[in-house]
Structure formats: C-alpha cells, structure tokens
Design a protein around this motif. Structure first.
Motif, PDB file in Angstrom:
ATOM      1  N   PHE A 243      -2.036   2.878 -12.633  1.00 36.06           N
ATOM      2  CA  PHE A 243      -1.962   2.540 -11.215  1.00 36.06           C
ATOM      3  C   PHE A 243      -3.403   2.536 -10.726  1.00 36.06           C
ATOM      4  O   PHE A 243      -4.086   3.560 -10.786  1.00 36.06           O
ATOM      5  CB  PHE A 243      -1.137   3.606 -10.482  1.00 36.06           C
ATOM      6  CG  PHE A 243      -0.694   3.208  -9.111  1.00 36.06           C
ATOM      7  CD1 PHE A 243       0.486   2.505  -8.924  1.00 36.06           C
ATOM      8  CD2 PHE A 243      -1.440   3.560  -7.996  1.00 36.06           C
ATOM      9  CE1 PHE A 243       0.917   2.159  -7.657  1.00 36.06           C
ATOM     10  CE2 PHE A 243      -1.017   3.211  -6.725  1.00 36.06           C
ATOM     11  CZ  PHE A 243       0.160   2.512  -6.561  1.00 36.06           C
TER      12      PHE A 243
ATOM     13  N   GLN B  65       0.812  -1.218   0.000  1.00 31.66           N
ATOM     14  CA  GLN B  65       0.000   0.000   0.000  1.00 31.66           C
ATOM     15  C   GLN B  65       0.849   1.273   0.000  1.00 31.66           C
ATOM     16  O   GLN B  65       0.385   2.328  -0.401  1.00 31.66           O
ATOM     17  CB  GLN B  65      -0.932   0.012   1.220  1.00 31.66           C
ATOM     18  CG  GLN B  65      -1.919  -1.135   1.254  1.00 31.66           C
ATOM     19  CD  GLN B  65      -2.925  -1.079   0.117  1.00 31.66           C
ATOM     20  OE1 GLN B  65      -3.578  -0.069  -0.084  1.00 31.66           O
ATOM     21  NE2 GLN B  65      -3.027  -2.155  -0.648  1.00 31.66           N
ATOM     22  N   ARG B  66       2.094   1.169   0.455  1.00 34.49           N
ATOM     23  CA  ARG B  66       2.967   2.351   0.532  1.00 34.49           C
ATOM     24  C   ARG B  66       3.640   2.683  -0.788  1.00 34.49           C
ATOM     25  O   ARG B  66       4.249   3.737  -0.937  1.00 34.49           O
ATOM     26  CB  ARG B  66       4.029   2.143   1.614  1.00 34.49           C
ATOM     27  CG  ARG B  66       3.426   1.971   3.008  1.00 34.49           C
ATOM     28  CD  ARG B  66       4.462   1.501   3.994  1.00 34.49           C
ATOM     29  NE  ARG B  66       4.846   0.123   3.665  1.00 34.49           N
ATOM     30  CZ  ARG B  66       5.777  -0.577   4.292  1.00 34.49           C
ATOM     31  NH1 ARG B  66       6.441  -0.022   5.287  1.00 34.49           N
ATOM     32  NH2 ARG B  66       6.056  -1.805   3.950  1.00 34.49           N
TER      33      ARG B  66
ATOM     34  N   GLY C  79      10.128   4.121   0.839  1.00 37.86           N
ATOM     35  CA  GLY C  79      10.224   5.214  -0.130  1.00 37.86           C
ATOM     36  C   GLY C  79      11.521   5.185  -0.906  1.00 37.86           C
ATOM     37  O   GLY C  79      11.686   5.919  -1.859  1.00 37.86           O
TER      38      GLY C  79
ATOM     39  N   TRP D 298      -6.755   2.323  -8.343  1.00 38.32           N
ATOM     40  CA  TRP D 298      -7.230   2.774  -7.038  1.00 38.32           C
ATOM     41  C   TRP D 298      -8.652   2.262  -6.807  1.00 38.32           C
ATOM     42  O   TRP D 298      -9.403   2.064  -7.749  1.00 38.32           O
ATOM     43  CB  TRP D 298      -7.274   4.305  -6.997  1.00 38.32           C
ATOM     44  CG  TRP D 298      -5.980   4.955  -7.336  1.00 38.32           C
ATOM     45  CD1 TRP D 298      -5.522   5.297  -8.576  1.00 38.32           C
ATOM     46  CD2 TRP D 298      -4.937   5.334  -6.426  1.00 38.32           C
ATOM     47  NE1 TRP D 298      -4.271   5.870  -8.484  1.00 38.32           N
ATOM     48  CE2 TRP D 298      -3.901   5.914  -7.182  1.00 38.32           C
ATOM     49  CE3 TRP D 298      -4.799   5.259  -5.044  1.00 38.32           C
ATOM     50  CZ2 TRP D 298      -2.734   6.402  -6.605  1.00 38.32           C
ATOM     51  CZ3 TRP D 298      -3.649   5.748  -4.462  1.00 38.32           C
ATOM     52  CH2 TRP D 298      -2.621   6.312  -5.235  1.00 38.32           C
TER      53      TRP D 298
ATOM     54  N   CYS E  17       9.266  -2.908  -0.625  1.00 34.98           N
ATOM     55  CA  CYS E  17       8.566  -2.645   0.642  1.00 34.98           C
ATOM     56  C   CYS E  17       8.230  -3.944   1.369  1.00 34.98           C
ATOM     57  O   CYS E  17       7.172  -4.086   1.956  1.00 34.98           O
ATOM     58  CB  CYS E  17       7.309  -1.815   0.416  1.00 34.98           C
ATOM     59  SG  CYS E  17       7.652  -0.152  -0.168  1.00 34.98           S
TER      60      CYS E  17
ATOM     61  N   GLU F 237      -7.716   4.387  -1.875  1.00 33.11           N
ATOM     62  CA  GLU F 237      -6.529   3.590  -1.540  1.00 33.11           C
ATOM     63  C   GLU F 237      -6.099   2.784  -2.761  1.00 33.11           C
ATOM     64  O   GLU F 237      -6.927   2.408  -3.590  1.00 33.11           O
ATOM     65  CB  GLU F 237      -6.834   2.630  -0.382  1.00 33.11           C
ATOM     66  CG  GLU F 237      -7.106   3.325   0.931  1.00 33.11           C
ATOM     67  CD  GLU F 237      -7.406   2.340   2.058  1.00 33.11           C
ATOM     68  OE1 GLU F 237      -6.925   1.186   1.980  1.00 33.11           O
ATOM     69  OE2 GLU F 237      -8.122   2.723   2.984  1.00 33.11           O
ATOM     70  N   PRO F 238      -4.806   2.477  -2.861  1.00 31.69           N
ATOM     71  CA  PRO F 238      -4.332   1.660  -3.992  1.00 31.69           C
ATOM     72  C   PRO F 238      -4.946   0.261  -3.947  1.00 31.69           C
ATOM     73  O   PRO F 238      -5.185  -0.284  -2.875  1.00 31.69           O
ATOM     74  CB  PRO F 238      -2.821   1.574  -3.779  1.00 31.69           C
ATOM     75  CG  PRO F 238      -2.488   2.628  -2.786  1.00 31.69           C
ATOM     76  CD  PRO F 238      -3.713   2.902  -1.994  1.00 31.69           C
TER      77      PRO F 238
ATOM     78  N   THR G 275       4.034   4.127  -4.276  1.00 31.41           N
ATOM     79  CA  THR G 275       3.374   5.193  -5.031  1.00 31.41           C
ATOM     80  C   THR G 275       3.603   4.997  -6.527  1.00 31.41           C
ATOM     81  O   THR G 275       4.461   4.200  -6.943  1.00 31.41           O
ATOM     82  CB  THR G 275       3.958   6.565  -4.629  1.00 31.41           C
ATOM     83  OG1 THR G 275       5.350   6.585  -4.993  1.00 31.41           O
ATOM     84  CG2 THR G 275       3.801   6.828  -3.141  1.00 31.41           C
ATOM     85  N   GLU G 276       2.860   5.754  -7.317  1.00 32.11           N
ATOM     86  CA  GLU G 276       3.055   5.713  -8.768  1.00 32.11           C
ATOM     87  C   GLU G 276       4.483   6.110  -9.121  1.00 32.11           C
ATOM     88  O   GLU G 276       5.116   5.488  -9.974  1.00 32.11           O
ATOM     89  CB  GLU G 276       2.074   6.650  -9.472  1.00 32.11           C
ATOM     90  CG  GLU G 276       0.644   6.170  -9.440  1.00 32.11           C
ATOM     91  CD  GLU G 276      -0.286   7.128 -10.141  1.00 32.11           C
ATOM     92  OE1 GLU G 276      -0.387   7.060 -11.387  1.00 32.11           O
ATOM     93  OE2 GLU G 276      -0.915   7.935  -9.442  1.00 32.11           O
TER      94      GLU G 276
END
Length: 170
Positions: free
Chosen positions: A45, A23-24, A160, A47, A84, A56-57, A26-27
């Motif tokens: 991506f 979930q963390r 990240g 959602w 991740c 949320e993704p 990002t695009e």
C-alpha cells in the motif's frame, strides 16, 4: 513478463495493480475486499513519503496472490467495482508496466544508443512492445466504458464498510 531465458515470471503474473483508490480506503479494507479471491501473499500500500502530502495514501497499491489464477479472478471481479464511490482499476502488474512503457518509454542508456549504433532490431522490439501496450490500454478503456454504462454493484454504504461478496459467482 519474461526473464532472460524467455520464461514467464510467475511472481509478476500473480501480482495485481490496484488504482483509483479513494483516500479513505485503508490497508485493512483493501485486504478485506481482495481476500475472497485467493491467498494474498503480500500487499504494498503506497504512501507519500515527502512533500505536503507526506503520510497520505498515494491512491494505488499492489497485491500479490499465491497463483496467477487467483489474481486473474480478482482482476475480473474487482476491475470497475465501486469502493468508496470510485471505480477500482485492477490490472495485472505486468499490464500496468506495459502501459507505462508505452506512455513513458525508458531512456536510452549506453554509448551504443547515444551514437546510433543500436541495431534496428531493438527499435523493432520497442515498437512492437509499444503497439501491444497501446492495444492493452484500448481494451482496458473499452472495458471501463462498458462498466461505466451499467453499474456492476452498489457502493458500500459507508466507506469503512465492505462489498457483499456473496453475490459473486466463482
């Protein structure tokens, strides 16, 4: 995938399904992870658009490369790679469609199918497509179990962060 004339659809052959996304992710991070393998033409991506998880993704995305070779390279290098803390599932979008079709065959449409007038040839094609999809799924499962036994590369230090692509042989 083939069109009605039996020609391979180049777009589908260079489009990747990326699943098991944390979930963390990002695009921007997804693009950063996959850009070293070629020119990315488009990225979808996904959602949640309604319900309690709205915004949320969904945990998967699609990336379109400019060539089939770039997509194949990205698939080979990134499938099973940790991002991740989770191993990525990377397949050609056409392979994902075959797996989905085997698990959830399309509903019969039209009066011919309802009345049983559909020829046995369509049943044979459906059966052979299912067999091919199951074989692909087994192969993918074998590859995933092999990649689980020996870690391919350490996870990025922080979600990240990014993967170190300098060690990847091209």
């Amino acid at each position: 995938m083939k069109d009605q004339n039996g020609l391979v659809d180049e777009k589908c052959e260079s489009r990747l399904y990326i699943g098991n996304l944390d979930q963390r992710i990002t695009e921007a991070l997804l693009l950063k992870l996959f850009s070293p393998f070629g020119k990315i033409v488009s990225e979808d991506f996904l959602w949640h658009t309604r319900g309690p998880k709205r915004g949320e993704p969904r945990g998967f995305a699609f990336i379109q490369y400019s060539t089939r070779e770039e997509a194949q390279l990205a698939k080979e290098k990134m499938n099973g790679r940790l991002a991740c803390g989770r191993p990525l599932v990377v397949r050609l979008a056409s392979e994902k469609l075959l797996v989905e079709t085997a698990v959830h065959p399309p509903k019969a449409v039209g009066e011919a199918n309802k009345s049983g007038l559909a020829g046995s040839l369509s049943g044979q094609m459906s059966r052979s497509a299912k067999i091919a999809a199951i074989k692909n799924k087994l192969k993918a499962m074998e590859q995933e179990s092999c990649s689980m036994k020996k870690p391919r590369q350490a996870d990025s230090t922080a979600c990240g962060g990014h993967l170190d692509h300098s060690s990847i042989k091209r």
